[in-house]
Design a protein around this motif. Structure first.
Motif, short mmCIF file in Angstrom:
data_model
loop_
_atom_site.label_atom_id
_atom_site.label_comp_id
_atom_site.label_asym_id
_atom_site.label_seq_id
_atom_site.Cartn_x
_atom_site.Cartn_y
_atom_site.Cartn_z
N PRO A 230 0.83 -1.21 0.00
CA PRO A 230 0.00 0.00 0.00
C PRO A 230 0.86 1.26 0.00
CG PRO A 230 -0.03 -1.04 2.16
CD PRO A 230 0.68 -1.98 1.25
N THR A 231 0.30 2.33 -0.46
CA THR A 231 0.99 3.62 -0.45
C THR A 231 0.84 4.29 0.91
OG1 THR A 231 -0.95 4.84 -1.18
CG2 THR A 231 0.46 3.90 -2.90
N ALA A 265 10.07 -1.19 6.03
CA ALA A 265 10.28 -0.25 7.14
C ALA A 265 10.35 1.20 6.68
CB ALA A 265 11.55 -0.63 7.90
N ASP A 266 11.01 1.49 5.57
CA ASP A 266 11.12 2.87 5.12
C ASP A 266 9.75 3.45 4.77
OD1 ASP A 266 13.85 2.86 5.50
OD2 ASP A 266 14.32 2.38 3.40
N LEU A 267 8.94 2.69 4.05
CA LEU A 267 7.59 3.13 3.74
C LEU A 267 6.78 3.34 5.01
CD1 LEU A 267 5.13 3.43 1.68
CD2 LEU A 267 4.74 1.00 2.16
N ILE A 268 6.88 2.41 5.95
CA ILE A 268 6.13 2.52 7.19
C ILE A 268 6.57 3.73 7.99
CG2 ILE A 268 5.77 1.39 9.43
CD1 ILE A 268 5.71 -1.29 7.86
N SER A 291 13.77 -8.77 12.49
CA SER A 291 15.00 -9.35 11.94
C SER A 291 16.03 -8.33 11.47
CB SER A 291 14.63 -10.27 10.77
OG SER A 291 13.85 -9.56 9.81
N ILE A 292 15.67 -7.02 11.47
CA ILE A 292 16.58 -5.98 10.96
C ILE A 292 16.72 -4.92 12.04
CG2 ILE A 292 17.07 -4.37 9.09
CD1 ILE A 292 15.12 -5.96 7.34
N PRO A 293 17.76 -4.98 12.87
CA PRO A 293 17.90 -4.04 13.98
C PRO A 293 17.90 -2.57 13.55
CG PRO A 293 19.37 -5.89 14.28
CD PRO A 293 18.79 -6.04 12.91
N ASP A 294 18.57 -2.24 12.44
CA ASP A 294 18.59 -0.84 12.01
C ASP A 294 17.19 -0.33 11.69
OD1 ASP A 294 21.31 -0.80 12.31
OD2 ASP A 294 21.78 -0.98 10.17
N ALA A 295 16.33 -1.21 11.19
CA ALA A 295 14.96 -0.81 10.89
C ALA A 295 14.20 -0.50 12.18
CB ALA A 295 14.24 -1.91 10.12
N VAL A 296 14.48 -1.22 13.24
CA VAL A 296 13.84 -0.95 14.52
C VAL A 296 14.21 0.44 15.01
CG1 VAL A 296 13.71 -1.68 16.95
CG2 VAL A 296 13.67 -3.39 15.12
N ASP A 297 15.46 0.83 14.86
CA ASP A 297 15.88 2.19 15.22
C ASP A 297 15.07 3.24 14.46
OD1 ASP A 297 17.86 1.16 16.89
OD2 ASP A 297 19.41 1.26 15.34
N LYS A 298 14.89 3.02 13.16
CA LYS A 298 14.15 3.97 12.34
C LYS A 298 12.68 4.05 12.76
CE LYS A 298 16.96 3.12 8.17
NZ LYS A 298 16.92 2.60 6.77
N LEU A 299 12.10 2.92 13.05
CA LEU A 299 10.69 2.90 13.44
C LEU A 299 10.47 3.64 14.75
CD1 LEU A 299 10.12 -0.82 12.49
CD2 LEU A 299 8.88 1.09 11.46
N ALA A 300 11.36 3.44 15.70
CA ALA A 300 11.26 4.15 16.97
C ALA A 300 11.37 5.65 16.76
CB ALA A 300 12.33 3.66 17.94
#
Length: 443
Positions: A230-231, A265-268, A291-300
């Motif tokens: 989804p967009t 993650a980037d879209l989210i 499974s991707i620690p760097d993505a967790v940092d971005k999400l936070a």
């Protein structure tokens, strides 16, 4: 439950009619090891639960006279002598099973569907069913009586008419109507927790995946997986009104009808930032294999409030045997949990529990090490839905554990700040009053 109660085995005839066996006391299984249930492992069957057969699989129970374990293929002659099969309970959400149904699983002819199988018996004195389970969440919002499809249908039709171009709303309509997903129904009812499926792909090949199975002829998936990404606009058209208007509003990425959202993650993150520009109300949650620690940092950093990390075990061999990860390691999941907690996210485990593995001494020790190191806030004790023989063979375990209730008691006693649950929480209820001493849970 009083130890003086008489709990009979529950069986079904060839047509699926369920009744108590007059000569057998209830048995359960820890792993594939049969034993008598302990009184603290049994509760009355929760309202909204269902019973179903384990096809062509003989039940086990304890002979009322000799107290010896017995496999029964037929009824007593006085009851007609017909062939019988084992029975299981599928419990309403909020309850964690303590024992599997006692049956001769090695004689079953088919691989069982992706359901959670719970031991059930009949209490003679109270004339009602009992199940091997413990209550782990008080949230009443997920009870089946709140999900009346007669009220749902006009809401779905109206939403589709108002947003004819939004593919995500169309997906949620299918999830609500065809798959009877309670979370999807919540979106149309504009209340509680609503889903935001986002990823059609996954980097794991879980044995019990409900949306993708490599060999559907032996283990069919429960639903079809999302086929598009989804967009940001589609996500916000779902999330923003819900966050702004819904009672106890939560929107959650990571649903049963998708792969893993961490791959988007980037879209989210872009969508979450838009949501938070529109409103600070409500809770944004992220369910994932982490499974991707760097993505967790971005999400936070983007504004995600809570994360729920899915795993079946805190031991790498068992985790790998179930998740069969592609392109990530068990160590990445552990690192993501550390980072999530350090970044201030309310951090939960979506712990896919199974009697005979989760309650092993080595598993309990591994869990306690993680809790000490990371200070995880809450464990959702979710019943793993899978064929017991398939799972235990894949894990390579055969010895029984200590018992699920014993495991829960020991872990809570060792880490009083830890919370148990079954559902995601709003920010306002992350740390309810008295949570450190709130165990066991009673109605």
């Amino acid at each position: 439950m009083s130890a003086k109660k008489t709990i009979l085995a529950v069986v079904a005839d060839a047509q699926g009619e369920v009744f108590e066996h007059p000569e057998l006391l209830m048995a359960g299984m820890n792993g594939l090891s049969p034993r008598a249930p302990r009184p603290e492992e049994l509760i009355p069957l929760p309202e909204g639960s269902r019973l179903f057969t384990i096809p062509d699989t003989p039940p086990m129970g304890f002979d009322r006279r000799s107290r010896k374990l017995k496999t029964a293929e037929t009824l007593p002659r006085a009851w007609g002598g017909g062939r019988i099969q084992a029975v299981s309970a599928f419990m309403t959400p909020g309850y964690t099973r303590t024992l599997l149904p006692a049956a001769d699983y090695r004689r079953k002819a088919v691989q069982l569907p992706l359901w959670s199988y719970t031991a059930v018996g009949w209490c003679v004195e109270e004339e009602r069913f009992y199940v091997a389970a413990a209550k782990v969440d008080r949230n009443p919002q997920w009870r089946p009586e709140h999900y009346d499809d007669r009220k749902l249908d006009p809401l779905v039709r109206r939403s589709l008419k108002e947003h004819p171009e939004n593919r995500l709303i169309e997906q949620l309509a299918r999830c609500a109507v065809d798959y009877h997903c309670f979370a999807a129904k919540n979106f149309f009812f504009r209340r509680w927790e609503a889903p935001l499926p986002t990823s059609p792909t996954c980097n794991a090949r879980c044995l019990g995946c409900i949306s993708w199975q490599e060999a559907p002829e032996c283990c069919p998936a429960s639903q079809e997986r999302l086929t598009f990404v989804p967009t940001v606009q589609e996500l916000c058209e779902v999330a923003v009104p819900h966050l702004c208007e819904a009672e106890n509003a939560i929107v959650s990425f990571g649903q049963g009808c998708e792969g893993d959202p961490i791959l988007q993650a980037d879209l989210i993150c872009a969508a979450v930032r838009e949501m938070r520009r529109a409103t600070t109300r409500g809770t944004i949650n992220f369910n994932s294999n982490a499974s991707i620690p760097d993505a967790v940092d971005k999400l936070a950093a983007a504004g995600v409030d809570s994360i729920r990390v899915s795993l079946n075990s805190l031991q790498e061999p068992f985790y790998n045997a179930y998740y069969r990860p592609r392109g990530y390691r068990f160590a990445d999941v552990m690192e993501s949990i550390r980072r999530a907690k350090s970044a201030g996210m309310f951090t939960m485990l979506n712990y896919l529990v199974f009697p005979g593995l989760t309650d092993r001494i080595d598993e309990i020790k591994a869990l306690l090490r993680l809790l000490e190191e990371t200070e995880v806030d809450l464990i959702q004790l979710r019943n793993l839905s899978i064929d017991p023989v398939m799972y235990l063979d894949a894990m390579g375990v055969s010895e029984p554990g200590l018992g699920m209730k014993t495991m829960m008691d020991r872990v809570k006693a060792a880490v009083p700040r830890l919370q148990y649950g079954y559902f995601n929480r709003t920010r306002e209820t992350f740390y309810p009053p008295g949570y450190e001493s709130d165990w066991p849970l009673f109605d």
